[in-house]
Design an enzyme around this catalytic site. Structure first.
Site, mmCIF file in Angstrom:
data_model
loop_
_atom_site.group_PDB
_atom_site.id
_atom_site.type_symbol
_atom_site.label_atom_id
_atom_site.label_comp_id
_atom_site.label_asym_id
_atom_site.label_seq_id
_atom_site.Cartn_x
_atom_site.Cartn_y
_atom_site.Cartn_z
ATOM 1 C CE1 TYR A 120 -7.849 -3.511 -0.971
ATOM 2 C CE2 TYR A 120 -9.003 -3.824 1.094
ATOM 3 C CZ TYR A 120 -8.624 -4.284 -0.145
ATOM 4 O OH TYR A 120 -9.014 -5.525 -0.553
ATOM 5 C CG ASP A 148 0.321 1.387 2.506
ATOM 6 O OD1 ASP A 148 0.615 2.133 3.441
ATOM 7 O OD2 ASP A 148 0.350 0.139 2.576
ATOM 8 N N GLY A 186 -7.113 1.491 10.535
ATOM 9 C CA GLY A 186 -6.063 2.117 9.724
ATOM 10 C C GLY A 186 -6.161 3.638 9.784
ATOM 11 C CD GLU A 187 -2.218 4.747 9.954
ATOM 12 O OE1 GLU A 187 -2.563 3.916 9.090
ATOM 13 O OE2 GLU A 187 -1.356 4.505 10.815
HETATM 14 O O1 TRH Z 1 -6.913 -0.858 4.845
HETATM 15 P P1 TRH Z 1 -6.309 -0.343 6.070
HETATM 16 O O2 TRH Z 1 -6.296 -1.278 7.190
HETATM 17 O O3 TRH Z 1 -4.843 0.156 5.787
HETATM 18 C C1 TRH Z 1 -3.811 -0.083 6.715
HETATM 19 C C2 TRH Z 1 -3.376 1.179 7.372
HETATM 20 O O4 TRH Z 1 -3.158 2.259 6.500
HETATM 21 C C3 TRH Z 1 -2.112 0.867 8.149
HETATM 22 O O5 TRH Z 1 -1.617 1.953 8.814
HETATM 23 C C4 TRH Z 1 -1.072 0.325 7.210
HETATM 24 O O6 TRH Z 1 0.129 0.180 7.801
HETATM 25 C C5 TRH Z 1 -1.615 -0.973 6.720
HETATM 26 O O7 TRH Z 1 -2.809 -0.740 5.990
HETATM 27 C C6 TRH Z 1 -0.605 -1.682 5.832
HETATM 28 O O8 TRH Z 1 -7.099 0.948 6.602
HETATM 29 P P2 TRH Z 1 -7.244 2.420 6.026
HETATM 30 O O9 TRH Z 1 -5.964 3.164 6.159
HETATM 31 O O10 TRH Z 1 -8.402 3.012 6.689
HETATM 32 O O11 TRH Z 1 -7.586 2.236 4.483
HETATM 33 C C7 TRH Z 1 -8.789 1.701 4.040
HETATM 34 C C8 TRH Z 1 -9.197 2.333 2.732
HETATM 35 O O12 TRH Z 1 -10.319 1.648 2.204
HETATM 36 C C9 TRH Z 1 -9.601 3.793 2.865
HETATM 37 O O13 TRH Z 1 -9.084 4.528 1.759
HETATM 38 C C10 TRH Z 1 -11.109 3.757 2.771
HETATM 39 C C11 TRH Z 1 -11.315 2.605 1.841
HETATM 40 N N1 TRH Z 1 -12.640 1.951 1.851
HETATM 41 C C12 TRH Z 1 -13.382 1.999 0.693
HETATM 42 O O14 TRH Z 1 -12.951 2.608 -0.313
HETATM 43 N N2 TRH Z 1 -14.580 1.366 0.645
HETATM 44 C C13 TRH Z 1 -15.096 0.719 1.704
HETATM 45 O O15 TRH Z 1 -16.217 0.166 1.630
HETATM 46 C C14 TRH Z 1 -14.330 0.699 2.900
HETATM 47 C C15 TRH Z 1 -14.878 0.005 4.100
HETATM 48 C C16 TRH Z 1 -13.098 1.320 2.931
#
Ligand code: TRH
Length: 369
Positions: free
Chosen positions: A17, A19, A271-272
């Site tokens: 999620y 990106d 993730g970021e």
């Molecule tokens: O989901 P991610 O693991 O995304 C990753 C990274 O961006 C990584 O660098 C990339 O290359 C890869 O995907 C393909 O982790 P990230 O970046 O933290 O994104 C998670 C999103 O989910 C963030 O916007 C927060 C959201 N989120 C919710 O909206 N509700 C929730 O309950 C949780 C736990 C997260």
């Protein structure tokens, strides 16, 4: 020269999620500069997970003031944007690119967050293109000479309001989140599959102070059955181990995820995008970095730990969580929570002093016109 009012963001969802999470946030923040914003994304289901009002069947829809369009092979558009953000080096469609050249649009290659030293040298540089497209690198970051992080205008006032226990309880009830026990340490758990989860939970269960941990249903639930073979792994369940109450909760809408981070004393993120939010929450953080095959993520993790000037115990815990061995220094982190919180507040201050990313981006664009 176009007036730089129309912004388009292009996003391909590779995995997870992050990106779409980042680009949706950017789209929202650009609205505060009175820009017209459209977001092209190739996976509407991913957006729906974060923004439940998304209708994945609609190829074109208005969501909170943003025109969201399903990006299939060739986008159908009537007017090209003045500023086009190519998120995380996704490739722009050729017909759109040609239209940008004819229009004189500026292109931004929005990169992943990183604290590695080379980022400060590359942020804002021109990326020369054979066809003459004006394109620049833009890096989110927490150091000088980067684009900063995305955050809302009212971030601090919202955080202050949420310090009231009553407000927290009302929020918990609204989202079916068990209210934490009065004297408990609160921890949020968001991460990738991690074998060290069993060790983490066992150590938490032995801590002298009660612990309420909140685990949104996601990949980190993967190894739960090793500790709880009989348990139903679903939102609404609370698993008990010694002093630990582990609450399995629904994956929250993106806007609500912040409140979970603000509620807790220690946040595990991945993730970021969730890292950025945890840093802005001004609470100690354990970052499970997205692992890459070439192991480059270790350098990125080390650079982050350095930039954060991470205290020893938290540093050890971050490393061991990513090594997926056992959770070193966890007890020390828990006992140092209030000092670590003070440090996290200093980090938040530093981040805020860099200015907000969409504001920095808009000024950057204006400086190039
Ligand atoms: O989901 P991610 O693991 O995304 C990753 C990274 O961006 C990584 O660098 C990339 O290359 C890869 O995907 C393909 O982790 P990230 O970046 O933290 O994104 C998670 C999103 O989910 C963030 O916007 C927060 C959201 N989120 C919710 O909206 N509700 C929730 O309950 C949780 C736990 C997260």
């Amino acid at each position: 020269m176009p007036s730089m009012q129309r912004y388009a963001i292009f996003c391909t969802v590779i995995d997870n999620y992050g990106d779409i999470g980042t680009t949706w946030r950017l789209a929202q923040q650009l609205l505060r500069h009175n820009k017209q914003v459209e977001l092209w994304v190739d996976n509407l289901q991913a957006l729906q997970k974060l923004v439940p009002q998304t209708n994945p069947k609609h190829i074109k829809q208005q969501l909170s003031g943003i025109l969201v369009q399903h990006w299939r092979n060739i986008p159908e558009f009537t007017q090209v944007a003045d500023v086009v953000i190519e998120a995380f080096a996704c490739t722009l469609p050729e017909n759109y690119r040609q239209a940008m050249l004819a229009h004189g649009s500026i292109c931004i290659n929005l990169e992943y967050f990183s604290c590695e030293a080379w980022v400060q040298g590359c942020h804002g540089l021109r990326s020369f293109q054979q066809d003459g497209l004006k394109k620049y690198f833009f890096f989110p970051g927490i150091q000088n000479n980067t684009g900063g992080l995305l955050y809302e205008k009212n971030l601090l006032s919202e955080q202050r309001l949420f310090q009231s226990v009553h407000t927290q309880q009302v929020w918990c009830q609204q989202w079916q989140i068990p209210i934490p026990r009065t004297n408990a340490i609160k921890i949020s758990l968001f991460g990738y599959e991690n074998i060290a989860l069993a060790d983490l939970l066992q150590k938490l269960s032995q801590h002298p102070q009660p612990i309420d941990a909140y685990l949104p249903i996601s990949k980190l639930c993967h190894y739960l059955n090793t500790l709880f073979p009989e348990a139903q792994i679903q939102a609404g369940e609370t698993l008990i181990l010694g002093q630990l109450q582990l609450h399995l909760i629904d994956f929250l809408p993106q806007k609500e995820f912040d409140y979970l981070l603000w509620l807790c004393d220690l946040n595990f993120v991945r993730g970021e995008d969730s890292l950025g939010r945890a840093l802005l929450a001004a609470k100690p953080v354990v970052w499970h970095i997205y692992p890459t095959e070439d192991n480059a993520h270790w350098e990125k993790l080390t650079a982050f730990i350095e930039a954060y000037e991470m205290p020893k115990s938290l540093h050890e815990l971050n490393i061991s969580w990513n090594q997926q061995t056992s959770c070193h220094a966890l007890a020390t982190v828990l006992s140092e929570c209030s000092d670590l919180k003070q440090h996290a507040t200093l980090v938040q201050k530093k981040i805020l002093s860099l200015g907000e990313l969409s504001t920095n981006l808009v000024s950057f664009i204006e400086s190039k016109v």
